[in-house]
Structures are given as structure tokens and as C-alpha cells.
Scaffold this active site. Structure first.
Site, PDB file in Angstrom:
ATOM      1  N   LEU A  95       6.434   1.829   4.179  1.00  0.00           N
ATOM      2  CA  LEU A  95       7.575   2.223   3.353  1.00  0.00           C
ATOM      3  C   LEU A  95       8.216   3.511   3.860  1.00  0.00           C
ATOM      4  O   LEU A  95       9.377   3.778   3.565  1.00  0.00           O
ATOM      5  CB  LEU A  95       7.140   2.378   1.887  1.00  0.00           C
ATOM      6  N   HIS A 110      -4.608   2.043   7.377  1.00  0.00           N
ATOM      7  CA  HIS A 110      -3.217   2.507   7.503  1.00  0.00           C
ATOM      8  C   HIS A 110      -2.923   3.621   6.479  1.00  0.00           C
ATOM      9  O   HIS A 110      -2.355   4.658   6.819  1.00  0.00           O
ATOM     10  CB  HIS A 110      -2.280   1.301   7.291  1.00  0.00           C
ATOM     11  N   GLU A 111      -3.352   3.400   5.229  1.00  0.00           N
ATOM     12  CA  GLU A 111      -3.068   4.385   4.172  1.00  0.00           C
ATOM     13  C   GLU A 111      -3.914   5.642   4.335  1.00  0.00           C
ATOM     14  O   GLU A 111      -3.448   6.751   4.033  1.00  0.00           O
ATOM     15  CB  GLU A 111      -3.287   3.762   2.784  1.00  0.00           C
ATOM     16  N   GLN A 134       2.989  10.064   1.066  1.00  0.00           N
ATOM     17  CA  GLN A 134       4.311   9.443   1.206  1.00  0.00           C
ATOM     18  C   GLN A 134       5.281   9.816   0.083  1.00  0.00           C
ATOM     19  O   GLN A 134       6.481   9.628   0.216  1.00  0.00           O
ATOM     20  CB  GLN A 134       4.178   7.917   1.272  1.00  0.00           C
ATOM     21  N   GLY A 194       0.838  -1.194   0.000  1.00  0.00           N
ATOM     22  CA  GLY A 194       0.000   0.000   0.000  1.00  0.00           C
ATOM     23  C   GLY A 194       0.871   1.241   0.000  1.00  0.00           C
ATOM     24  O   GLY A 194       1.998   1.214   0.504  1.00  0.00           O
ATOM     25  N   HIS A 242      -2.310   8.017   6.610  1.00  0.00           N
ATOM     26  CA  HIS A 242      -1.279   8.854   5.965  1.00  0.00           C
ATOM     27  C   HIS A 242      -1.890  10.148   5.420  1.00  0.00           C
ATOM     28  O   HIS A 242      -1.284  11.212   5.509  1.00  0.00           O
ATOM     29  CB  HIS A 242      -0.626   8.111   4.795  1.00  0.00           C
TER      30      HIS A 242
HETATM   31  C1  QAP Z   1       0.896  -0.895   5.002  1.00  0.00           C
HETATM   32  O1  QAP Z   1       3.075  -1.091   4.095  1.00  0.00           O
HETATM   33  C2  QAP Z   1       0.673  -2.158   5.786  1.00  0.00           C
HETATM   34  O2  QAP Z   1       9.962  -1.784   6.081  1.00  0.00           O
HETATM   35  C3  QAP Z   1       1.701  -1.023   3.755  1.00  0.00           C
HETATM   36  O3  QAP Z   1      11.771  -2.653   4.298  1.00  0.00           O
HETATM   37  C4  QAP Z   1       1.628  -3.182   5.807  1.00  0.00           C
HETATM   38  O4  QAP Z   1       3.620  -1.877   2.104  1.00  0.00           O
HETATM   39  C5  QAP Z   1      -0.446  -2.308   6.532  1.00  0.00           C
HETATM   40  C6  QAP Z   1       7.747  -2.370   3.257  1.00  0.00           C
HETATM   41  C7  QAP Z   1       1.398  -4.334   6.543  1.00  0.00           C
HETATM   42  C8  QAP Z   1      -0.698  -3.461   7.237  1.00  0.00           C
HETATM   43  C9  QAP Z   1       0.226  -4.492   7.250  1.00  0.00           C
HETATM   44  C10 QAP Z   1       8.203  -2.026   4.513  1.00  0.00           C
HETATM   45  C11 QAP Z   1       8.669  -2.801   2.334  1.00  0.00           C
HETATM   46  C12 QAP Z   1       6.337  -2.261   2.883  1.00  0.00           C
HETATM   47  C13 QAP Z   1       9.539  -2.124   4.847  1.00  0.00           C
HETATM   48  C14 QAP Z   1       3.984  -1.591   3.213  1.00  0.00           C
HETATM   49  C15 QAP Z   1      10.456  -2.558   3.910  1.00  0.00           C
HETATM   50  C16 QAP Z   1      10.026  -2.910   2.655  1.00  0.00           C
HETATM   51  C17 QAP Z   1       5.376  -1.734   3.664  1.00  0.00           C
HETATM   52 CO    CO Z   2       2.554   3.524   5.585  1.00  0.00          CO
END
Ligand code: QAP
Ligand code: CO
Length: 169
Positions: free
Chosen positions: A94, A135-136, A51, A46, A139
């Protein structure tokens, strides 16, 4: 399409409250494509416009295994439905790279949003989809996953990411 730069916590631009989208034009479609391209490039599920430093209420996600089900939400509005059932997910972001924290959120929600043509849509997601949209959408309101954890933990993450940023320069 273009790859965009992702802002990292504690960048102050991540605290901006994004503006409602009122014009559904080609520019908005390009923005959504850039968001998707950037999200896929960095293996995200997401990404919100905030961001990448764009203060508009639009987010993208793809929670499919094959990474072939892109979804775009413009002007998302979340209504928490009765039941008050919550779930804890190990969340990543991210903008908070390499940190994962459990966040408790309601599971039964109703999301009203616009598609890229401006049509009104409504869904009642559960599970991961519900969590990622929340979550998004956070943001877009300048809120981050680290706001749900203790200030001690948040401070530690903040200094580690600032240190990493200094090293890169
Ligand atoms: C939000 O987050 C989310 O640290 C989206 O090294 C994620 O896509 C909500 C990512 C999980 C609920 C559960 C993070 C990629 C991606 C990192 C993401 C990384 C590489 C995060
Ligand atoms: Co985020």
C-alpha cells in the site's frame, strides 16, 4: 475507529525502525483497529504501523477470501528455519501503490509475537501467510519491498510516485 493516512515511498518516515511495544493497553487496541480499518478500506492484505506514521512494532493482516479473519502481531520476531527453501511471490504494498514485484523469501519460518494482551505466541506459517508477515515485519525495520529489486527499477518507481504526489497537490 479511524481511517489513517498511508505514507507512500519514498517518504523518509518509512525508513524508521519501530520501537518495541511494552505497554498493552486500550490505546494499542485502538491502534490495531485503526490499522485494520485502513487496511480493509484500501483493499490490503497486510499493514504495518510504520506505514501510517506510527513507529511501534505492530502489524495487522487478513489473507482470508472473505476478509473476515483479522490477525494482529505485536513485536514479531522471525526465525528462518533450516532447509533454506525459498519462494518467489508477486508482492504489492500500500506504500508502493500500483507496483508489483517478485520478491524471493524463505518459506519455512517461525514467528514469535505478542497478542494484544501481551501473551507470547509462536506459529510456523507457510505460503502467503509467511510472506506477508515477513513483508510487514520488514516495514517495522524500515525496509521496503523495493529494496529487493534493482536500483534502476527502484529509481523508476521512486520518480513515478514522486510525480504522482506533485500532481495531487
Ligand atoms: C503485502 O500488501 C503483500 O498497489 C501486503 O493499488 C502483498 O496489501 C505481501 C495494494 C502481496 C505479499 C504479497 C497494493 C492495494 C495492497 C496496491 C498489500 C494497490 C492496492 C497491498
Ligand atoms: Co508493504
Amino acid at each position: 475507529m479511524a481511517l489513517r493516512n498511508i505514507l507512500v515511498f519514498p517518504d523518509p518516515r518509512l525508513r524508521e525502525v519501530a520501537e518495541e511495544v511494552k505497554v498493552f493497553d486500550e490505546k494499542l487496541k485502538i491502534l490495531s483497529e485503526d490499522l485494520l480499518e485502513t487496511m480493509y478500506e484500501f483493499n490490503g492484505i497486510g499493514l504495518a504501523a510504520t506505514q501510517i506514521g506510527v513507529s511501534k512494532r505492530i502489524l495487522v493482516l487478513d489473507i482470508s477470501e472473505e476478509k473476515n479473519e483479522p490477525q494482529v502481531f505485536v513485536n514479531p520476531k522471525i526465525k528462518i528455519l533450516e532447509g533454506e527453501e525459498t519462494a518467489g511471490y508477486e508482492e504489492g504494498c500500500l506504500s508502493v501503490p500500483s507496483f508489483y514485484e517478485e520478491v524471493i523469501r524463505p518459506v519455512n519460518v517461525e514467528i514469535t509475537f505478542n497478542d494484544l494482551e501481551g501473551n507470547e505466541k509462536k506459529i510456523k506459517p507457510t505460503g502467503l501467510l509467511s510472506v506477508v508477515v515477513q513483508h510487514e515485519t520488514d516495514h517495522l525495520d524500515g525496509k521496503l519491498m523495493v529494496d529487493y529489486i534493482s536500483s534502476t527499477k527502484r529509481g523508476r518507481i521512486r520518480s513515478k510516485l514522486l510525480k504522482l504526489k506533485k500532481q495531487k497537490k
